[in-house]
Design a protein around this motif. Sequence first.
Motif, PDB file in Angstrom:
ATOM      1  N   SER A   1       5.300   2.612  -2.571  1.00  0.00           N
ATOM      2  CA  SER A   1       5.896   1.280  -2.676  1.00  0.00           C
ATOM      3  C   SER A   1       5.895   0.818  -4.122  1.00  0.00           C
ATOM      4  O   SER A   1       5.383   1.488  -5.022  1.00  0.00           O
ATOM      5  CB  SER A   1       5.106   0.291  -1.817  1.00  0.00           C
ATOM      6  OG  SER A   1       3.803   0.117  -2.316  1.00  0.00           O
TER       7      SER A   1
ATOM      8  N   SER B   1       4.942  -1.985  -7.215  1.00  0.00           N
ATOM      9  CA  SER B   1       3.664  -2.513  -7.688  1.00  0.00           C
ATOM     10  C   SER B   1       3.273  -3.771  -6.922  1.00  0.00           C
ATOM     11  O   SER B   1       4.102  -4.647  -6.684  1.00  0.00           O
ATOM     12  CB  SER B   1       3.749  -2.848  -9.183  1.00  0.00           C
ATOM     13  OG  SER B   1       2.586  -3.544  -9.594  1.00  0.00           O
ATOM     14  N   PRO B   2       1.985  -3.869  -6.534  1.00  0.00           N
ATOM     15  CA  PRO B   2       1.514  -5.074  -5.860  1.00  0.00           C
ATOM     16  C   PRO B   2       1.186  -6.215  -6.818  1.00  0.00           C
ATOM     17  O   PRO B   2       0.807  -7.294  -6.375  1.00  0.00           O
ATOM     18  CB  PRO B   2       0.255  -4.593  -5.128  1.00  0.00           C
ATOM     19  CG  PRO B   2      -0.262  -3.487  -5.986  1.00  0.00           C
ATOM     20  CD  PRO B   2       0.953  -2.814  -6.556  1.00  0.00           C
ATOM     21  N   GLU B   3       1.323  -5.966  -8.116  1.00  0.00           N
ATOM     22  CA  GLU B   3       1.073  -7.040  -9.071  1.00  0.00           C
ATOM     23  C   GLU B   3       2.157  -8.103  -8.927  1.00  0.00           C
ATOM     24  O   GLU B   3       3.344  -7.795  -8.872  1.00  0.00           O
ATOM     25  CB  GLU B   3       1.049  -6.498 -10.503  1.00  0.00           C
ATOM     26  CG  GLU B   3      -0.199  -5.716 -10.825  1.00  0.00           C
ATOM     27  CD  GLU B   3      -0.332  -5.433 -12.304  1.00  0.00           C
ATOM     28  OE1 GLU B   3      -1.412  -5.694 -12.876  1.00  0.00           O
ATOM     29  OE2 GLU B   3       0.639  -4.954 -12.907  1.00  0.00           O
TER      30      GLU B   3
ATOM     31  N   GLU C   1       3.650   0.986 -13.468  1.00  0.00           N
ATOM     32  CA  GLU C   1       5.087   0.728 -13.383  1.00  0.00           C
ATOM     33  C   GLU C   1       5.924   1.989 -13.560  1.00  0.00           C
ATOM     34  O   GLU C   1       6.936   2.168 -12.894  1.00  0.00           O
ATOM     35  CB  GLU C   1       5.499  -0.308 -14.442  1.00  0.00           C
ATOM     36  CG  GLU C   1       4.999  -1.720 -14.142  1.00  0.00           C
ATOM     37  CD  GLU C   1       5.693  -2.355 -12.934  1.00  0.00           C
ATOM     38  OE1 GLU C   1       6.748  -1.842 -12.503  1.00  0.00           O
ATOM     39  OE2 GLU C   1       5.160  -3.354 -12.415  1.00  0.00           O
TER      40      GLU C   1
ATOM     41  N   GLY D   1       7.226 -11.307  -6.495  1.00  0.00           N
ATOM     42  CA  GLY D   1       7.217  -9.859  -6.716  1.00  0.00           C
ATOM     43  C   GLY D   1       8.175  -9.159  -5.780  1.00  0.00           C
ATOM     44  O   GLY D   1       8.886  -9.785  -4.991  1.00  0.00           O
TER      45      GLY D   1
ATOM     46  N   ASN E   1       2.038  -5.158   0.484  1.00  0.00           N
ATOM     47  CA  ASN E   1       0.831  -4.376   0.213  1.00  0.00           C
ATOM     48  C   ASN E   1      -0.429  -5.231   0.270  1.00  0.00           C
ATOM     49  O   ASN E   1      -1.511  -4.747   0.627  1.00  0.00           O
ATOM     50  CB  ASN E   1       0.959  -3.696  -1.153  1.00  0.00           C
ATOM     51  CG  ASN E   1      -0.083  -2.634  -1.370  1.00  0.00           C
ATOM     52  OD1 ASN E   1      -1.192  -2.918  -1.825  1.00  0.00           O
ATOM     53  ND2 ASN E   1       0.269  -1.406  -1.052  1.00  0.00           N
TER      54      ASN E   1
ATOM     55  N   SER F   1       7.871  -4.901  -1.226  1.00  0.00           N
ATOM     56  CA  SER F   1       6.877  -3.882  -0.891  1.00  0.00           C
ATOM     57  C   SER F   1       5.533  -4.189  -1.531  1.00  0.00           C
ATOM     58  O   SER F   1       4.473  -3.920  -0.953  1.00  0.00           O
ATOM     59  CB  SER F   1       7.356  -2.491  -1.318  1.00  0.00           C
ATOM     60  OG  SER F   1       7.589  -2.443  -2.718  1.00  0.00           O
ATOM     61  N   GLY F   2       5.563  -4.775  -2.737  1.00  0.00           N
ATOM     62  CA  GLY F   2       4.310  -5.163  -3.390  1.00  0.00           C
ATOM     63  C   GLY F   2       3.640  -6.324  -2.688  1.00  0.00           C
ATOM     64  O   GLY F   2       2.408  -6.367  -2.561  1.00  0.00           O
TER      65      GLY F   2
ATOM     66  N   ASN G   1      -1.307   2.022  -7.810  1.00  0.00           N
ATOM     67  CA  ASN G   1      -0.093   1.388  -7.305  1.00  0.00           C
ATOM     68  C   ASN G   1       0.500   0.397  -8.301  1.00  0.00           C
ATOM     69  O   ASN G   1       1.684   0.073  -8.234  1.00  0.00           O
ATOM     70  CB  ASN G   1      -0.401   0.680  -5.981  1.00  0.00           C
ATOM     71  CG  ASN G   1       0.739   0.803  -4.991  1.00  0.00           C
ATOM     72  OD1 ASN G   1       1.672   1.580  -5.179  1.00  0.00           O
ATOM     73  ND2 ASN G   1       0.668   0.046  -3.925  1.00  0.00           N
ATOM     74  N   CYS G   2      -0.319  -0.087  -9.208  1.00  0.00           N
ATOM     75  CA  CYS G   2       0.153  -1.057 -10.205  1.00  0.00           C
ATOM     76  C   CYS G   2       0.868  -0.406 -11.386  1.00  0.00           C
ATOM     77  O   CYS G   2       1.464  -1.104 -12.210  1.00  0.00           O
ATOM     78  CB  CYS G   2      -1.017  -1.896 -10.725  1.00  0.00           C
ATOM     79  SG  CYS G   2      -1.660  -3.078  -9.507  1.00  0.00           S
TER      80      CYS G   2
ATOM     81  N   TYR H   1      -5.267   0.666  -5.517  1.00  0.00           N
ATOM     82  CA  TYR H   1      -4.587  -0.505  -6.068  1.00  0.00           C
ATOM     83  C   TYR H   1      -4.215  -0.275  -7.531  1.00  0.00           C
ATOM     84  O   TYR H   1      -3.105  -0.606  -7.967  1.00  0.00           O
ATOM     85  CB  TYR H   1      -5.483  -1.744  -5.928  1.00  0.00           C
ATOM     86  CG  TYR H   1      -4.828  -3.027  -6.393  1.00  0.00           C
ATOM     87  CD1 TYR H   1      -4.043  -3.774  -5.520  1.00  0.00           C
ATOM     88  CD2 TYR H   1      -4.982  -3.480  -7.707  1.00  0.00           C
ATOM     89  CE1 TYR H   1      -3.427  -4.947  -5.936  1.00  0.00           C
ATOM     90  CE2 TYR H   1      -4.370  -4.655  -8.133  1.00  0.00           C
ATOM     91  CZ  TYR H   1      -3.603  -5.378  -7.242  1.00  0.00           C
ATOM     92  OH  TYR H   1      -2.992  -6.536  -7.671  1.00  0.00           O
TER      93      TYR H   1
END
Length: 498
Positions: free
Chosen positions: A148, A150-152, A190, A162, A169, A165-166, A187-188, A184
């Motif tokens: 997915s 980024s969850p940021e 980029e 955001g 998450n 998908s982030g 996942n962040c 995490y």
Amino acid sequence: MGIRSVLAKPFAAYIASQTRKWSLNPGAAQHKIFQHLIGRGRSTVFGRDHHFNDIRHYEDFKKHVPVRDYEDLKPYVEQVLSGKPDVLWTGKPEYFAKTSGTTSGTKYIPITKESVPNHINGARNALLSYVHETGNASFLDGGLIFLSGSPELGEKAGIKTGRLSGIVNHHVPAYLRSNQKPSYETNCIEDWEEKLEKIIDETLQTDMTLISGIPPWAQMYFDRIQARTGKKIKDVFPNFSMFVYGGVNFEPYRAKLFDTIGKQVDSIETYPASEGFIAYQDSQREQGLLLLLNAGIFFEFIPTEEYFNENPTRLSIEEVELGKNYALVINSNAGLWGYSIGDTIKFVSRNPYRIVVTGRIKHFISAFGEHVIGEEVEKAMKLTLQKFPEAEIVEFTVAPEVTPAEGLPHHEWLIEFSRLPADAQAFSHALDDNLRKLNVYYDDLITGNILQKLKITALPKSAFIDYMKSLGKLGGQNKVPRLSNDRKIAKDLHKLFT
């Protein structure tokens, strides 16, 4: 058998029972949602502007609320972005999902406290439907990977912002987090290639059982693992048994994907959108995706041939027909009203209501999840020609190249020039840059090295006239599509002229 798979089965049976109740009485489910939405909407700016106090039935609603796209809704979104409450829904949104726009660049789609469960429960229930139907739940005990964004999250007017998908998450259930990959921190990242290498580092020694993602991204993940190990995915992850996907047509990727895996695995198709989780595959035996009629969205359907009419027919769920293409319109507890999401669907079952996604209401390319539309390619070309005034074009069309003979996939622009640009390479780079500015998904795919930059094929004089003549469609109202999501036109043009 692990604790997750043991506990999943009774929960899956409960969800299946609840699903049966509303799916066997779809009209009542939609009516209940409609009344709830109107009741909550009456105290909003939008509700007052559109006379919600006078709305009692769906026929009233159609008189007061027109169908609109993001551009039409944008003045209300801008009020929310300025910090004003109670604009589209009571209070303020929990999130804004950033997504690619058409004329407006980035779109900000509200996600409210009430609409968050729609996104989360849709994905959860897709898995549980599979567990209930098949009895297979062991995939929940192993490693689960969700490829997915980024969850940021950023912030707009105090609202977290955001990619969808982030955002999702952050809401993965706690009981799945302990075996969720990637971490995490990874996942962040980029940059997609850097992120992918870290994901492989984290998963290579893990018993991966479920892998979820857009097919081309999953294929790239599998290819990199195979390059590192020299093994088929089945030999790296012997217990891998579930692939979950959505966002693009799977068929162009199916053969290569399963060849890389080295065995057939079960799969579940989902239909998530920033505007809401629309449907999921609820059966391995039946065609189509179960339309979620009890999840905070009241659906409307416009026959595609009427979509651009001044007053198109708008239908509720009980009025649709099988096998007919409809443009999908939603009204939701995220504060979207008469909102056309641009997709076209077709019903393949009415008991329960299942759909297949048939495309976009306008011509598009989304072979890789980029959702490039005609307006974007035309604007990119216009901006590029302004920079290269010596160049002049007659006609062009764009097609995806999913499996090139060499290099990464890309978009091919087939252009008939009446005057060539002085610097063809610079023209191509500028065209690509302009499209990246207009479409954030396409930009992400280029930045992440999922796609390489577009390639131009220059066609000879009268190419498009001769092409249309070969089809018996020269003149009249016949037009060459600006873009398409397959290579039929591109292959025909190559066959004739290159």
